[in-house]
Motif scaffolding. Sequence first.
Motif, mmCIF file in Angstrom:
data_model
loop_
_atom_site.group_PDB
_atom_site.id
_atom_site.type_symbol
_atom_site.label_atom_id
_atom_site.label_comp_id
_atom_site.label_asym_id
_atom_site.label_seq_id
_atom_site.Cartn_x
_atom_site.Cartn_y
_atom_site.Cartn_z
ATOM 1 N N ILE A 29 29.166 147.609 -49.127
ATOM 2 C CA ILE A 29 30.026 146.788 -49.649
ATOM 3 C C ILE A 29 31.037 146.831 -50.332
ATOM 4 O O ILE A 29 32.237 147.656 -50.023
ATOM 5 C CB ILE A 29 29.856 145.395 -48.774
ATOM 6 C CG1 ILE A 29 29.085 145.330 -47.736
ATOM 7 C CG2 ILE A 29 30.726 144.474 -49.266
ATOM 8 C CD1 ILE A 29 28.074 144.030 -47.201
ATOM 9 N N PRO A 32 31.640 151.029 -50.960
ATOM 10 C CA PRO A 32 33.127 151.705 -49.839
ATOM 11 C C PRO A 32 34.314 151.023 -50.010
ATOM 12 O O PRO A 32 35.140 151.981 -50.211
ATOM 13 C CB PRO A 32 32.564 151.107 -48.662
ATOM 14 C CG PRO A 32 31.072 151.219 -48.459
ATOM 15 C CD PRO A 32 31.178 150.703 -50.222
ATOM 16 N N PHE A 36 37.571 153.162 -51.162
ATOM 17 C CA PHE A 36 38.689 152.537 -50.214
ATOM 18 C C PHE A 36 39.885 152.717 -51.035
ATOM 19 O O PHE A 36 41.290 153.233 -51.047
ATOM 20 C CB PHE A 36 38.258 152.098 -49.518
ATOM 21 C CG PHE A 36 39.477 151.314 -48.944
ATOM 22 C CD1 PHE A 36 40.375 151.146 -47.646
ATOM 23 C CD2 PHE A 36 39.536 150.300 -49.055
ATOM 24 C CE1 PHE A 36 41.385 151.278 -47.308
ATOM 25 C CE2 PHE A 36 41.259 149.064 -48.502
ATOM 26 C CZ PHE A 36 41.237 148.966 -47.632
ATOM 27 N N ILE B 104 29.925 138.967 -51.746
ATOM 28 C CA ILE B 104 30.301 140.522 -52.373
ATOM 29 C C ILE B 104 29.769 140.501 -50.021
ATOM 30 O O ILE B 104 30.419 141.196 -49.703
ATOM 31 C CB ILE B 104 29.553 141.585 -52.568
ATOM 32 C CG1 ILE B 104 29.048 141.457 -54.332
ATOM 33 C CG2 ILE B 104 29.135 143.296 -51.584
ATOM 34 C CD1 ILE B 104 28.735 142.745 -54.596
ATOM 35 N N ILE B 105 28.853 139.532 -50.073
ATOM 36 C CA ILE B 105 27.978 139.395 -48.905
ATOM 37 C C ILE B 105 29.507 138.719 -47.920
ATOM 38 O O ILE B 105 29.639 139.633 -46.701
ATOM 39 C CB ILE B 105 27.208 138.733 -48.342
ATOM 40 C CG1 ILE B 105 25.834 139.705 -48.961
ATOM 41 C CG2 ILE B 105 26.531 138.279 -47.061
ATOM 42 C CD1 ILE B 105 24.481 138.923 -49.175
ATOM 43 N N PRO B 108 33.458 141.354 -46.079
ATOM 44 C CA PRO B 108 33.551 142.233 -44.551
ATOM 45 C C PRO B 108 33.328 140.918 -44.082
ATOM 46 O O PRO B 108 34.708 141.237 -43.030
ATOM 47 C CB PRO B 108 32.348 142.640 -44.835
ATOM 48 C CG PRO B 108 31.591 142.795 -46.010
ATOM 49 C CD PRO B 108 31.780 141.541 -46.471
ATOM 50 N N LEU B 110 35.479 137.798 -44.750
ATOM 51 C CA LEU B 110 36.947 137.730 -44.894
ATOM 52 C C LEU B 110 38.178 138.795 -44.876
ATOM 53 O O LEU B 110 39.685 138.639 -44.221
ATOM 54 C CB LEU B 110 37.412 137.321 -45.921
ATOM 55 C CG LEU B 110 36.525 135.852 -46.984
ATOM 56 C CD1 LEU B 110 36.214 136.221 -47.982
ATOM 57 C CD2 LEU B 110 37.247 134.522 -46.342
ATOM 58 N N MET B 111 37.781 140.124 -44.726
ATOM 59 C CA MET B 111 38.405 140.573 -44.713
ATOM 60 C C MET B 111 38.688 141.527 -42.830
ATOM 61 O O MET B 111 37.803 141.319 -42.318
ATOM 62 C CB MET B 111 38.531 142.648 -45.547
ATOM 63 C CG MET B 111 38.029 142.130 -47.274
ATOM 64 S SD MET B 111 40.329 142.728 -48.073
ATOM 65 C CE MET B 111 40.103 141.039 -48.199
ATOM 66 N N PRO B 112 39.648 141.777 -42.728
ATOM 67 C CA PRO B 112 40.031 142.126 -41.601
ATOM 68 C C PRO B 112 38.613 143.062 -41.306
ATOM 69 O O PRO B 112 39.222 143.984 -42.157
ATOM 70 C CB PRO B 112 41.489 142.901 -40.921
ATOM 71 C CG PRO B 112 42.375 142.268 -42.457
ATOM 72 C CD PRO B 112 41.241 141.792 -44.114
ATOM 73 N N ILE B 114 39.039 145.883 -39.907
ATOM 74 C CA ILE B 114 40.080 147.720 -39.713
ATOM 75 C C ILE B 114 40.006 148.036 -41.363
ATOM 76 O O ILE B 114 39.792 149.227 -41.964
ATOM 77 C CB ILE B 114 41.715 147.598 -39.946
ATOM 78 C CG1 ILE B 114 42.245 148.979 -39.479
ATOM 79 C CG2 ILE B 114 42.670 147.058 -40.550
ATOM 80 C CD1 ILE B 114 43.691 148.896 -38.684
ATOM 81 N N ILE B 115 39.787 146.864 -42.436
ATOM 82 C CA ILE B 115 39.632 147.514 -43.966
ATOM 83 C C ILE B 115 38.144 147.566 -43.959
ATOM 84 O O ILE B 115 38.058 148.798 -44.954
ATOM 85 C CB ILE B 115 40.075 145.980 -44.030
ATOM 86 C CG1 ILE B 115 41.963 146.652 -44.835
ATOM 87 C CG2 ILE B 115 40.365 146.770 -45.947
ATOM 88 C CD1 ILE B 115 42.460 145.205 -45.687
ATOM 89 N N ALA B 119 37.104 151.079 -44.834
ATOM 90 C CA ALA B 119 36.111 151.031 -46.174
ATOM 91 C C ALA B 119 35.145 152.723 -45.877
ATOM 92 O O ALA B 119 34.919 153.571 -47.002
ATOM 93 C CB ALA B 119 35.495 150.196 -47.140
ATOM 94 N N LEU B 120 34.469 151.936 -44.832
ATOM 95 C CA LEU B 120 32.883 152.670 -44.735
ATOM 96 C C LEU B 120 33.281 154.077 -44.311
ATOM 97 O O LEU B 120 32.355 155.435 -44.497
ATOM 98 C CB LEU B 120 32.337 151.836 -43.203
ATOM 99 C CG LEU B 120 32.046 150.507 -43.859
ATOM 100 C CD1 LEU B 120 30.964 150.426 -42.811
ATOM 101 C CD2 LEU B 120 30.041 150.996 -44.835
ATOM 102 N N THR B 141 25.183 146.184 -39.704
ATOM 103 C CA THR B 141 24.714 145.291 -40.308
ATOM 104 C C THR B 141 25.449 144.720 -41.319
ATOM 105 O O THR B 141 25.754 143.609 -41.660
ATOM 106 C CB THR B 141 23.838 146.026 -40.847
ATOM 107 O OG1 THR B 141 22.772 146.587 -39.849
ATOM 108 C CG2 THR B 141 22.846 145.106 -41.985
ATOM 109 N N VAL B 142 26.687 145.541 -41.814
ATOM 110 C CA VAL B 142 27.674 144.599 -42.884
ATOM 111 C C VAL B 142 28.299 143.805 -42.220
ATOM 112 O O VAL B 142 28.674 142.462 -42.703
ATOM 113 C CB VAL B 142 28.424 145.910 -43.074
ATOM 114 C CG1 VAL B 142 30.093 145.291 -44.097
ATOM 115 C CG2 VAL B 142 27.616 147.178 -44.187
ATOM 116 N N LEU B 145 26.443 140.479 -41.322
ATOM 117 C CA LEU B 145 25.571 140.411 -42.684
ATOM 118 C C LEU B 145 25.819 138.656 -42.867
ATOM 119 O O LEU B 145 24.898 137.445 -43.283
ATOM 120 C CB LEU B 145 25.165 141.098 -43.593
ATOM 121 C CG LEU B 145 24.081 140.638 -44.442
ATOM 122 C CD1 LEU B 145 23.343 140.854 -44.138
ATOM 123 C CD2 LEU B 145 24.296 141.794 -46.119
#
Lengths: 289, 264
Positions: A29, A32, A36, B104-105, B108, B110-112, B114-115, B119-120, B141-142, B145
Amino acid sequence: MSRRRFKPATASSHWPATGAVFAFPIAFILLPLAAFLAYSFFWTEQGVMSYALTLRNYARFFTDPVFLPVLRQTCVLCLEVAFLTVLAGYPVAYFLASLRGRIRYILLMLMLVPLLMSYVIKIYAIRSILGGHGALNRALLWLGLIDEPLTVFVFNLNAVLLTLTVLLIPFAVLPIFLSLERIPRSLMDASADLGASATQTFMRVILPLSLPGTITALTFVFVLAIGDFLTPQMVGGQSGFTFGRIIYSQFGTAFNWPFGAALSVILAVVVIAAIALGTIFGRDRSALK
Amino acid sequence: MTRDSRGNWFLAGFTLLVFILLYGPIFVPIASSFFALKQGVVNWQQPTTLAYVTLASNEGILVALRNTMIVGVSAVVCSLILGMASALYFNSGRSKGRALLQFIIFLPFLMPPIITGLALLIYFREIDFDRSLVTVIIGHTVFVLALVYRTLLVRLQSLSRSLVEASYDLGASGFQTFRYVLLPNLTSAMIGAGVLAFALSFDETMITLLVTGTDNTLPTRLWAMMRLGFTPDINALVAVILALTTLMCLLAARYLMPRESTGT
């Protein structure tokens, strides 16, 4: 005695375990997202990547006549979607909250179930309903409101607006319902006892108290709508261009990853701003309570 | 009183209308899957199950279905293990590190998507990690989670602290306490979270589109099919998928609802 103090003991003796807990979130998380962010400061030209840090991608975004207007247009579109979903969602949430007993939760569940149904399929079905031979046009023809099928509902921004609204209504209903549910009935009774009409009670008691939930709903829907590139891609056609689609195309046809990353960072900033605004306004109102 | 009830009827009618709006896009493809298609127009006079026969012999879809199952089950297992570990860790004390981990968990979620997907995608390319089903599993999984972690943490926090203390006082080790005291109390939350996570993974499209290599899952396969043009078996596939999803929703409700209603 030593057992009673197990907490500090485990905390220090479990360092490897702690590391393991952090490993995945950091590796998949945090890193990446960092990569980015870094990419948005790289530059690519004719397939050659330059890893020297530069602001050229951001400069291009602000100077090119295409991108800023599309971002503004997309923000307006998503605001419209947010307001439409709240407009449709508020009465539903109000009705559900006014019910008593199990039925309100059963109906709430039923309202949320479509969210777990395939997103792609729903977009596709809505497109066929809005289309030339679709149910909407046939209904309008049957009612005699139009003489021939309309094409204003597909492959343009109207289509994106309508589709996103239908898809996202449940996200508006839930937070509004939760805030309405929390209003004690005694407040409404008190308002009525003091001689307020139903309208006055609604305007001066219920509406202000449900405003935090309403703002949360607006934020929710806005964030979900602006991040979506599937809906505009599928129902937007040539004219229904949105910011999400532009980002997606940088990773497909245009193949300019650093620029795409920069555009996504801008999208992330818009999203964070929306969430921050939602939190500030949502909290302020509830503090007045 | 009369004006009040008239207002209620209006609200009920409006709610019904919204329900129709929400369920229409789900029922239209199911209904039309049982009828013949001619040039993209449904012929309501001609019922048939032909679409289902075509579907069963469609190699691409069967492979996509298998991939979806592999990804879903793997993502659920990974997110349950990681979510459980993180929730136990977060619940075991207070520190800046714990707050950071939780943040951190949640990112992903909160963010759209697509981001998260982009990023991945960039990250995998930079570390020379070839795109395959493995990258899809990591992406899913991200994505799920946060939900699994949150569900388990809420249940964990609702358990009385004295349960754990009693277990330690009776001489149980940390593992024994987890295995015999915490785990039985968390089972229904784990099943509920797992089913919900599977449903999310089953339908995840945006992240999958970005991080997959040549492998297709059902949503990306559908996406490709619909963009290319109309084939009758799409509707049949839609009906099958929706039947599966409904089943999962019922399961999730079964395991998550009763506790919630007694808990609050």
